[in-house]
Design an enzyme around this catalytic site. Structure first.
Site, PDB file in Angstrom:
ATOM      1  N   HIS A  13      -8.168  -4.802  -1.045  1.00  0.00           N
ATOM      2  CA  HIS A  13      -6.890  -4.271  -0.581  1.00  0.00           C
ATOM      3  C   HIS A  13      -6.196  -5.219   0.395  1.00  0.00           C
ATOM      4  CE1 HIS A  13      -4.114  -0.944  -0.228  1.00  0.00           C
ATOM      5  NE2 HIS A  13      -4.166  -0.992   1.085  1.00  0.00           N
TER       6      HIS A  13
ATOM      7  N   SER B 174       0.833  -1.191   0.000  1.00  0.00           N
ATOM      8  CA  SER B 174       0.000   0.000   0.000  1.00  0.00           C
ATOM      9  C   SER B 174       0.880   1.259   0.000  1.00  0.00           C
ATOM     10  CB  SER B 174      -0.953  -0.035   1.195  1.00  0.00           C
ATOM     11  OG  SER B 174      -1.967   0.916   1.059  1.00  0.00           O
TER      12      SER B 174
ATOM     13  N   ASP C   6     -10.152  -3.788  -5.090  1.00  0.00           N
ATOM     14  CA  ASP C   6      -9.483  -2.916  -4.121  1.00  0.00           C
ATOM     15  C   ASP C   6     -10.127  -1.531  -4.165  1.00  0.00           C
ATOM     16  OD1 ASP C   6      -7.736  -1.449  -2.526  1.00  0.00           O
ATOM     17  OD2 ASP C   6      -5.977  -2.535  -3.235  1.00  0.00           O
TER      18      ASP C   6
END
Length: 689
Positions: free
Chosen positions: A659, A539, A625
């Site tokens: 995610h 991320s 995501d």
């Protein structure tokens, strides 16, 4: 020198062909950029869907080349985990609750038994809920004070928008009475179990509304308790420790505000505890008729206060030593237990109400992470903590506050042919470019011959500390001759709020320089060599890795970028995308600030890719995501293929995940085994001819 990965990439050919005709000129507030793959966000375009299919095929072929090592690693992972495996029970009300992992099942089973009883009752079996679905995420489980009314949220796609199910639990069977669509993580019952307070996200995935649901009614009749129009803020719900108030919190990155509600009855008129002030963060709890707060203005560290009610002035409660920084606290009837950082060491201090003298409860070892778990029972005079490190299995400890007596309740079991005495873990300090010491935590086998291949992990964003924790899966990499290191760079929270401020907004590039300095130190100390350094980040940590790679692409052997935020300037310039406006206080607003726009353009991993060979790269993304859209990692790989055909890069696209990645336990093992097999191949030198 040649490496095994080069052979494996060659066997996986044909290499995907980057699509054409997807370019767009992006005119920002102050600068103009060319984006050759902007159109990859449109999967209805055959060029986009065909390219993703090519990448899937390439990844499948590469995975087959790694399959033997991958299977071996998975067998090792499973051999170290006892099955079935149970957590230590936690008391809530008249029951103690725990979870169990059964052999060959992907999800936990949540269980309970009455205090003093032996009969075990199923609360929620996630495996049953997941039947027929490739993905499952549970937003949480709430059980009301009547011990039978239950609510839990389910997400079957990974987009973090949950269907909230409400029902009754009797004898291990849940009867669902209502379902509430499109909810977020926060929800709880009123004390009388007649209403459910919950949050709902907007189109940008910001929890912007709190609603109340009367049990037994039609969810379409649910009433709005609060709506937050300011797109920088998100809402959450909670309850004070003494159960005297329900609370709604409104928080941005640097400002917060609390609203109070009665624990039962009418919930339509929350009252504000203290109106928001830009840059003032505060967090509150309540016990013994008094509010206790931690508060700080922007750039300052948190301080402790107390107040009788929302109309009373805040009184300082306990003066922290200058080296200590407050992160959170837990209330008990006897006093406060503080989660602190003393320099870069996690620390717990107990402050009794009667003496207000701090009593330290934690070990003095910066490589050990001490975590305050608290106690859900309001009248408890004990608290639970966890101690762990890169080489110490998670250990659950209960501390009796009046005597400071420590009792070990449980330790994570590691089965198989493993002795944790074979590993060493330690904290060292690398001087950065400005002379500031950057903490680096290292683990490796004691018998490892140095220098060795070294995987360096870093994050450096949102003030989130990456504290050392134990992993049974990491042992496989260590046993195969790797060292592992965490670089605690600025932008994280390892040394308090100022550590965060020194690596965000216009200071963001400092984190990249800190990571390079940590790597330099590892090389200078003989732990690794430039030819054997690997990076990993996820991320915002994927941005950290991508930006650092661009500083010197030839410096590394391999890198793992998981759901990486690599097209940061384009995303943060688009307020229509999920979470963008909330992110401006972390990254800056390029629509208003020329400095921020030009700075982000200078470090955006996607915008600064170079026509030179990069290290071997494994990049991952999930089609669902909602935090880092799939097209960011996909564009990154497509551009790299176009301008650097000699780079070995693979893109792993998860069809049914968001995610957080795969939800199934077996898939998590397989995904980690793929990463480790990739790293091992990248660092396995081939004999010279």
């Amino acid at each position: 020198m040649s490496y095994l990965s080069e052979q494996l990439f060659a066997r996986a050919k044909p290499i995907p062909t980057p699509p054409t005709g997807l370019e767009r000129t992006l005119k920002g507030a102050h600068i103009t950029r060319e984006d050759p793959f902007f159109g990859l966000r449109d999967l209805t375009n055959p060029a986009s869907s065909d390219y993703l299919q090519q990448e899937r095929g390439f990844m499948e072929r590469l995975t087959r080349s790694l399959q033997e090592t991958r299977d071996e690693l998975v067998r090792e992972y499973r051999s170290r985990i006892p099955e079935p495996d149970e957590s230590y029970p936690t008391r809530r009300g008249g029951y103690e609750y725990f979870t169990r992992i059964e052999p060959d099942l992907d999800y936990p089973i949540h269980l309970r038994r009455k205090l003093g009883g032996t009969e075990v009752e199923t609360v929620l079996d996630e495996n049953e809920i997941a039947e027929g679905h490739d993905f499952l995420s549970i937003s949480g489980i709430a059980i009301a004070d009547d011990d039978h009314t239950i609510a839990y949220g389910v997400d079957f796609s990974g987009d973090e928008r949950f269907l909230l199910r409400v029902g009754r639990l009797d004898a291990g069977v849940i009867t669902i009475s209502e379902e509430i669509a499109s909810t977020s993580y926060g929800f709880l019952f009123t004390n009388d179990a007649l209403q459910l307070l919950y949050t709902r996200p907007d189109d940008a995935m910001r929890p912007d509304t709190v609603l109340t649901h009367a049990l037994g009614s039609d969810p379409s009749e649910d009433r709005v308790v609060m709506h937050e129009p300011d797109q920088r803020y998100y809402l959450d719900v909670g309850r004070t420790k003494d159960r005297a108030f329900l609370v709604i919190s409104a928080s941005s990155a640097i400002t917060s505000e609390y609203w109070l509600l009665p624990p039962t009855g009418e919930l339509d008129s929350p009252r504000c505890y203290r109106p928001r002030e830009q840059g003032l963060e505060y967090h509150l709890d309540h016990i013994n008729g008094t509010f206790y707060l931690m508060a700080a203005h922007e750039g300052e560290e948190y301080q402790l206060f107390s107040a009788v009610d929302e109309h009373s002035p805040w009184q300082p409660f306990f003066d922290l030593p200058s080296s200590d920084r407050l992160e959170s606290f837990e209330l008990t009837t006897l006093g406060l237990v503080l989660q602190l950082r003393s320099n870069d060491r996690t620390k717990l201090t107990y402050v009794p109400f009667d003496s207000r003298q701090g009593i330290e409860l934690s070990v003095d070892d910066p490589a050990v992470t001490t975590i305050l778990l608290g106690n859900p029972e309001p009248l408890a005079t004990t608290i639970r903590i966890e101690e762990t490190s890169l080489g110490l299995a998670a250990t659950l400890i209960e501390i009796d506050l009046p005597t400071s007596t420590r009792t070990t309740l449980w330790q994570q079991r590691v089965t198989g042919d493993v002795s944790l005495d074979d590993y060493t873990s330690y904290r060292v300090y690398a001087p950065s470019d400005d002379g500031v010491a950057i903490p680096v935590t290292v683990v490796h086998r004691k018998d490892l011959t140095l220098p060795a291949p070294t995987l360096v992990y870093s994050y450096g964003a949102y003030g989130e500390p990456i504290d050392p924790t134990f992993s049974t899966m990491r042992l496989s990499l260590l046993d195969r001759g790797f060292a592992f290191a965490i670089a605690h760079v600025r932008g994280g929270g390892e040394l308090g709020r100022q550590w965060h401020d020194q690596g965000r907004l216009h200071h963001k590039p400092q984190g990249f320089r800190d990571l390079m300095s940590a790597i330099d130190w590892l090389i200078d100390q003989g732990i690794t060599t430039p030819e054997l350094v690997c990076l990993r980040g996820a991320s915002a940590g994927g941005l950290m890795v991508g930006a650092t790679l661009n500083l010197d692409p030839h410096r590394f052997r391999a890198a793992i970028l998981e759901v990486p935020f690599v097209d940061c300037l384009t995303t943060i310039s688009d307020p229509e995308l999920p979470l963008t406006i909330m992110e401006w206080e972390e990254w800056g607003n390029p629509l208003e600030s020329q400095l921020i726009e030009e700075l982000m353009a200078s470090y955006s991993p996607y915008d600064n890719l170079q026509a030179t060979r990069y290290p071997d790269l494994l990049v991952t993304t999930g089609l669902n995501d909602s935090r880092v859209s799939y097209w960011e990692p996909t564009k990154y790989v497509a551009k790299l293929r176009a301008i650097s055909p000699s780079t070995n890069v693979a893109l792993r696209v998860e069809q049914d995940a968001g995610h957080m990645g795969a939800s199934k336990r077996t898939e998590a093992y397989e995904n980690e085994a793929l990463v480790q097999a990739f790293l091992l191949a990248a660092c396995t030198a081939l004999p010279s001819n």
